[in-house]
Design a protein around this motif. Structure first.
Motif, PDB file in Angstrom:
ATOM      1  N   GLY A  65     -54.531  35.359  62.699  1.00  0.00           N
ATOM      2  CA  GLY A  65     -55.404  34.197  62.684  1.00  0.00           C
ATOM      3  C   GLY A  65     -56.733  34.384  61.978  1.00  0.00           C
ATOM      4  N   GLN A  66     -56.980  35.566  61.410  1.00  0.00           N
ATOM      5  CA  GLN A  66     -58.237  35.859  60.727  1.00  0.00           C
ATOM      6  C   GLN A  66     -57.978  35.980  59.228  1.00  0.00           C
ATOM      7  OE1 GLN A  66     -59.953  39.650  61.802  1.00  0.00           O
ATOM      8  NE2 GLN A  66     -61.612  39.453  60.343  1.00  0.00           N
ATOM      9  N   VAL A  67     -58.765  35.289  58.418  1.00  0.00           N
ATOM     10  CA  VAL A  67     -58.652  35.405  56.967  1.00  0.00           C
ATOM     11  C   VAL A  67     -59.141  36.796  56.572  1.00  0.00           C
ATOM     12  CG1 VAL A  67     -59.426  34.513  54.740  1.00  0.00           C
ATOM     13  CG2 VAL A  67     -58.907  32.922  56.600  1.00  0.00           C
ATOM     14  N   VAL A  68     -58.286  37.542  55.850  1.00  0.00           N
ATOM     15  CA  VAL A  68     -58.604  38.917  55.470  1.00  0.00           C
ATOM     16  C   VAL A  68     -58.559  39.149  53.961  1.00  0.00           C
ATOM     17  CG1 VAL A  68     -57.940  39.893  57.708  1.00  0.00           C
ATOM     18  CG2 VAL A  68     -56.227  39.684  55.877  1.00  0.00           C
ATOM     19  N   GLY A  69     -58.140  38.127  53.207  1.00  0.00           N
ATOM     20  CA  GLY A  69     -58.091  38.273  51.758  1.00  0.00           C
ATOM     21  C   GLY A  69     -57.935  36.927  51.095  1.00  0.00           C
ATOM     22  N   LEU A  70     -58.208  36.891  49.806  1.00  0.00           N
ATOM     23  CA  LEU A  70     -58.105  35.643  49.062  1.00  0.00           C
ATOM     24  C   LEU A  70     -57.605  35.905  47.652  1.00  0.00           C
ATOM     25  CD1 LEU A  70     -60.794  35.160  46.898  1.00  0.00           C
ATOM     26  CD2 LEU A  70     -61.874  35.524  49.111  1.00  0.00           C
ATOM     27  N   LEU A  71     -56.985  34.884  47.102  1.00  0.00           N
ATOM     28  CA  LEU A  71     -56.434  34.934  45.752  1.00  0.00           C
ATOM     29  C   LEU A  71     -56.673  33.580  45.110  1.00  0.00           C
ATOM     30  CD1 LEU A  71     -54.312  36.208  43.621  1.00  0.00           C
ATOM     31  CD2 LEU A  71     -52.659  34.832  44.864  1.00  0.00           C
ATOM     32  N   SER A  72     -57.268  33.563  43.923  1.00  0.00           N
ATOM     33  CA  SER A  72     -57.365  32.307  43.182  1.00  0.00           C
ATOM     34  C   SER A  72     -56.722  32.513  41.822  1.00  0.00           C
ATOM     35  CB  SER A  72     -58.814  31.837  43.046  1.00  0.00           C
ATOM     36  OG  SER A  72     -59.496  32.540  42.045  1.00  0.00           O
ATOM     37  N   VAL A  73     -55.998  31.497  41.391  1.00  0.00           N
ATOM     38  CA  VAL A  73     -55.276  31.596  40.129  1.00  0.00           C
ATOM     39  C   VAL A  73     -55.516  30.357  39.269  1.00  0.00           C
ATOM     40  CG1 VAL A  73     -53.469  33.064  41.111  1.00  0.00           C
ATOM     41  CG2 VAL A  73     -53.149  30.590  41.054  1.00  0.00           C
ATOM     42  N   CYS A  74     -55.353  30.551  37.985  1.00  0.00           N
ATOM     43  CA  CYS A  74     -55.371  29.464  37.000  1.00  0.00           C
ATOM     44  C   CYS A  74     -53.936  29.363  36.485  1.00  0.00           C
ATOM     45  CB  CYS A  74     -56.327  29.793  35.867  1.00  0.00           C
ATOM     46  SG  CYS A  74     -58.018  30.093  36.395  1.00  0.00           S
ATOM     47  N   PRO A  75     -53.133  28.476  37.076  1.00  0.00           N
ATOM     48  CA  PRO A  75     -51.701  28.433  36.753  1.00  0.00           C
ATOM     49  C   PRO A  75     -51.390  28.222  35.276  1.00  0.00           C
ATOM     50  CG  PRO A  75     -52.160  27.113  38.693  1.00  0.00           C
ATOM     51  CD  PRO A  75     -53.489  27.514  38.110  1.00  0.00           C
ATOM     52  N   ASP A  76     -52.140  27.384  34.595  1.00  0.00           N
ATOM     53  CA  ASP A  76     -51.836  27.107  33.193  1.00  0.00           C
ATOM     54  C   ASP A  76     -51.940  28.348  32.317  1.00  0.00           C
ATOM     55  OD1 ASP A  76     -51.409  24.472  33.891  1.00  0.00           O
ATOM     56  OD2 ASP A  76     -53.369  23.778  33.179  1.00  0.00           O
ATOM     57  N   GLU A  77     -52.822  29.263  32.675  1.00  0.00           N
ATOM     58  CA  GLU A  77     -52.991  30.496  31.896  1.00  0.00           C
ATOM     59  C   GLU A  77     -52.220  31.672  32.487  1.00  0.00           C
ATOM     60  OE1 GLU A  77     -56.085  28.983  33.033  1.00  0.00           O
ATOM     61  OE2 GLU A  77     -56.111  27.689  31.274  1.00  0.00           O
ATOM     62  N   ARG A  78     -51.575  31.446  33.630  1.00  0.00           N
ATOM     63  CA  ARG A  78     -50.903  32.538  34.357  1.00  0.00           C
ATOM     64  C   ARG A  78     -51.891  33.676  34.610  1.00  0.00           C
ATOM     65  NH1 ARG A  78     -44.935  32.738  31.612  1.00  0.00           N
ATOM     66  NH2 ARG A  78     -44.376  30.637  32.209  1.00  0.00           N
ATOM     67  N   PHE A  79     -53.062  33.274  35.042  1.00  0.00           N
ATOM     68  CA  PHE A  79     -54.196  34.187  35.191  1.00  0.00           C
ATOM     69  C   PHE A  79     -54.639  34.257  36.643  1.00  0.00           C
ATOM     70  CE2 PHE A  79     -58.972  34.547  35.070  1.00  0.00           C
ATOM     71  CZ  PHE A  79     -59.041  35.859  34.626  1.00  0.00           C
ATOM     72  N   ILE A  80     -54.757  35.481  37.146  1.00  0.00           N
ATOM     73  CA  ILE A  80     -55.345  35.719  38.467  1.00  0.00           C
ATOM     74  C   ILE A  80     -56.841  35.869  38.239  1.00  0.00           C
ATOM     75  CG2 ILE A  80     -55.528  37.295  40.412  1.00  0.00           C
ATOM     76  CD1 ILE A  80     -52.594  38.086  39.847  1.00  0.00           C
ATOM     77  N   HIS A  81     -57.607  34.967  38.804  1.00  0.00           N
ATOM     78  CA  HIS A  81     -59.052  35.032  38.624  1.00  0.00           C
ATOM     79  C   HIS A  81     -59.700  35.887  39.707  1.00  0.00           C
ATOM     80  CE1 HIS A  81     -63.213  33.001  38.512  1.00  0.00           C
ATOM     81  NE2 HIS A  81     -63.194  34.040  37.716  1.00  0.00           N
ATOM     82  N   LEU A  82     -59.401  35.607  40.951  1.00  0.00           N
ATOM     83  CA  LEU A  82     -59.996  36.348  42.063  1.00  0.00           C
ATOM     84  C   LEU A  82     -58.900  36.925  42.951  1.00  0.00           C
ATOM     85  CD1 LEU A  82     -62.616  33.656  43.215  1.00  0.00           C
ATOM     86  CD2 LEU A  82     -62.948  35.478  41.520  1.00  0.00           C
ATOM     87  N   LEU A  83     -58.998  38.185  43.261  1.00  0.00           N
ATOM     88  CA  LEU A  83     -58.153  38.810  44.275  1.00  0.00           C
ATOM     89  C   LEU A  83     -59.062  39.775  45.012  1.00  0.00           C
ATOM     90  CD1 LEU A  83     -54.579  40.298  43.894  1.00  0.00           C
ATOM     91  CD2 LEU A  83     -56.210  40.963  45.643  1.00  0.00           C
ATOM     92  N   PHE A  84     -59.450  39.376  46.216  1.00  0.00           N
ATOM     93  CA  PHE A  84     -60.380  40.183  47.003  1.00  0.00           C
ATOM     94  C   PHE A  84     -59.894  40.284  48.438  1.00  0.00           C
ATOM     95  CE2 PHE A  84     -62.945  38.986  43.404  1.00  0.00           C
ATOM     96  CZ  PHE A  84     -63.645  40.160  43.138  1.00  0.00           C
ATOM     97  N   VAL A  85     -60.048  41.476  48.981  1.00  0.00           N
ATOM     98  CA  VAL A  85     -59.630  41.776  50.355  1.00  0.00           C
ATOM     99  C   VAL A  85     -60.861  42.248  51.126  1.00  0.00           C
ATOM    100  CG1 VAL A  85     -58.185  43.303  51.772  1.00  0.00           C
ATOM    101  CG2 VAL A  85     -57.304  42.390  49.603  1.00  0.00           C
ATOM    102  N   ASP A  86     -60.970  41.773  52.348  1.00  0.00           N
ATOM    103  CA  ASP A  86     -62.061  42.227  53.210  1.00  0.00           C
ATOM    104  C   ASP A  86     -62.025  43.761  53.250  1.00  0.00           C
ATOM    105  OD1 ASP A  86     -63.305  43.199  55.730  1.00  0.00           O
ATOM    106  OD2 ASP A  86     -63.643  41.066  56.075  1.00  0.00           O
ATOM    107  N   PRO A  87     -63.161  44.417  53.007  1.00  0.00           N
ATOM    108  CA  PRO A  87     -63.163  45.886  53.010  1.00  0.00           C
ATOM    109  C   PRO A  87     -62.609  46.513  54.287  1.00  0.00           C
ATOM    110  CG  PRO A  87     -65.197  45.066  52.074  1.00  0.00           C
ATOM    111  CD  PRO A  87     -64.473  43.863  52.633  1.00  0.00           C
TER     112      PRO A  87
END
Length: 156
Positions: A65-87
């Protein structure tokens, strides 16, 4: 909570909800302080997450139930912009799970940029079979292209 991760049934990836904003913003600040130790911690602000992920598709990793990581993508470019995990959750499978979801969402030919000084992240991507080649430089410093195993190594 560091340690070697196996399949973790308590870890789920789901679509971002507006109620996740505060947790994601905090992860984004905390993780960048760890990932970019050459930058002053004061250069990272909670408002950065909303600005930097605007108009992107965002997923969150949630454990118990706790957010521990995030991922943001730009689908048109098949690009991962942000991938971060709580330390506090590094090396527990969160990054691998988010990366797998990116490949599911974008297809096998995916790329991202990673700061060349972020040696732990580069080691992580290489351990997943991704290739690393020289890229360019931005306000944070020199970066490399990081390409999924199926992507063209030289260019995304």
């Amino acid at each position: 909570m560091n340690g070697t991760a196996s399949i973790d049934a308590r870890l789920a990836v789901r679509a971002y909800r507006p109620s996740d904003c505060a947790a994601c913003a905090l992860i984004y600040v905390r993780a960048r302080i760890v990932a970019f130790p050459w930058r002053p911690a004061t250069s990272f602000a909670l408002a950065d997450f909303e600005r930097d992920s605007q108009d992107e598709s965002v997923l969150v990793a949630e454990r118990d139930g706790q957010v521990v990581g995030l991922l943001s993508v730009c689908p048109d470019e098949r690009f991962i912009h942000l991938l971060f995990v709580d330390p506090d959750h590094h090396r527990t499978g969160v990054g691998r799970r988010l990366l797998a979801h990116a490949l599911e969402a974008l297809g096998p030919r995916v790329w991202l940029k990673c700061q060349q000084k972020n040696l732990p992240a580069l080691a992580f991507y290489r351990s997943q079979g991704w290739s690393v080649t020289p890229g360019g430089a931005d306000e944070v410093g020199p970066w490399s292209y990081v390409a999924s195993p199926a992507a063209n190594v030289a260019q995304p």
